[in-house]
Design an enzyme around this catalytic site. Structure first.
Site, PDB file in Angstrom:
ATOM      1  CG  ASP A  61     -60.541  41.647 -68.256  1.00 29.52           C
ATOM      2  OD1 ASP A  61     -59.461  42.273 -68.237  1.00 29.52           O
ATOM      3  OD2 ASP A  61     -61.079  41.592 -67.222  1.00 29.52           O
ATOM      4  CD  GLU A 145     -56.049  42.087 -69.671  1.00 26.06           C
ATOM      5  OE1 GLU A 145     -55.960  43.352 -69.065  1.00 26.06           O
ATOM      6  OE2 GLU A 145     -56.536  41.303 -69.121  1.00 26.06           O
ATOM      7  CB  CYS A 212     -66.251  54.920 -72.377  1.00 22.57           C
ATOM      8  SG  CYS A 212     -68.016  54.301 -72.897  1.00 22.57           S
ATOM      9  CB  CYS A 215     -67.908  57.622 -75.877  1.00 25.69           C
ATOM     10  SG  CYS A 215     -67.312  57.839 -74.312  1.00 25.69           S
ATOM     11  CB  CYS A 231     -68.780  56.017 -70.062  1.00 21.37           C
ATOM     12  SG  CYS A 231     -67.884  57.362 -70.624  1.00 21.37           S
ATOM     13  CB  CYS A 234     -71.284  58.475 -73.507  1.00 17.72           C
ATOM     14  SG  CYS A 234     -70.774  56.787 -73.065  1.00 17.72           S
ATOM     15  CG  ASP A 241     -64.080  41.782 -65.263  1.00 17.80           C
ATOM     16  OD1 ASP A 241     -63.373  42.881 -65.077  1.00 17.80           O
ATOM     17  OD2 ASP A 241     -64.316  40.933 -64.384  1.00 17.80           O
TER      18      ASP A 241
END
Length: 262
Positions: A61, A145, A212, A215, A231, A234, A241
């Site tokens: 990232d 990315e 997340c 999950c 999150c 969860c 990052d």
């Protein structure tokens, strides 16, 4: 042993060769930066130098606080070279503003500003090479990315018909993005990955920072702060990052599986 390059209309010019020339030289160009001159060789049929396989894969990232954060939790520093030189550049710009056009003082002031910017470019390039080399040495597959940096740093002021919003904040962010040198880093990473026989996968960055990694829940509220991720479903907590880098890796491996199955 001295190295010479023959330039048409000039003759043989002695140069400092910083690395061996590989492949077949196709073009030679000369560039000047301040008082420095550079000879740039473009080559083809450059032999690859594959590195031994490591069996490791990673997602990365890109950011401003850290240039690169990996899915393994490592952070590669962003030195912010332009910001570090901001005071000296500001002084040089003020000195330039006080000079008369065509004067010797003005030429010296312009040369000083060019030298400062040239130093920043060289520092940024050196940092990008070191960060990219670190990644290609350690990982066989690197997912990143697929960023449209030109769109991300488009003018914050907008147009007369559609003026920008939060112009000051957006302009500051644009400076930070350009100072990080994402485009330079990704270009160098691609070159080194190809030479080393590594696989580079570009993935759609959509929602990678809001999803997340535990999950799969997607929500803007998951991103509490620039560095904090929690999150709402969860309660998974992580560095934002690192969480994004894990999502990028998973998306990259999914694309790889699809390509291999086709």
């Amino acid at each position: 042993t001295a190295t010479f390059v023959r330039l048409q209309g000039i003759g043989h010019v002695r140069v400092h060769q910083h690395r061996p020339v590989r492949g077949t030289v196709k073009t030679v160009s000369v560039k000047r930066e301040g008082h420095r001159w550079y000879v740039i060789l473009s080559c083809e049929d450059v032999p690859a130098e594959p590195l031994p396989a490591t069996g490791a894969v990673v997602g990365i990232d890109l950011g401003v606080a850290s240039l690169v954060t990996t899915s393994d939790g490592d952070h590669l520093d962003n030195p912010r070279h332009l910001a570090a030189s901001a005071d000296r550049l500001a002084v040089a710009q003020r000195d330039l503003a006080r000079t008369k056009r065509g004067s010797k003082r003005r030429r010296k002031a312009v040369a000083r500003i060019a030298a400062l910017h040239g130093k920043v470019r060289r520092q940024r390039l050196d940092g990008a090479h070191k960060a990219a080399l670190h990644l290609v040495r350690d990982y066989d597959v690197i997912a990143h990315e697929d960023l449209r940096i030109a769109n991300m740093t488009r003018s914050a002021s907008g147009t007369v018909e559609t003026p920008g919003r939060n112009v000051t904040q957006k302009s500051g962010l644009n400076r930070s993005l350009l100072d990080a040198g994402w485009g330079v880093f990704l270009r160098i990473l691609a070159d080194k990955a190809e030479s080393a026989g590594r696989e580079l996968i570009a993935v759609n960055p959509r929602n990678t920072s809001r999803t997340c990694a535990a999950c799969g829940h997607v929500a803007k509220e998951n991103r509490l702060t620039q560095a904090g991720f929690h999150c709402q479903r969860c309660a998974h907590t992580a560095h934002a990052d690192v969480n994004a880098a894990i999502n990028i890796l998973r998306a990259g491996l999914a694309l790889r599986d699809v390509a291999q199955a086709a």
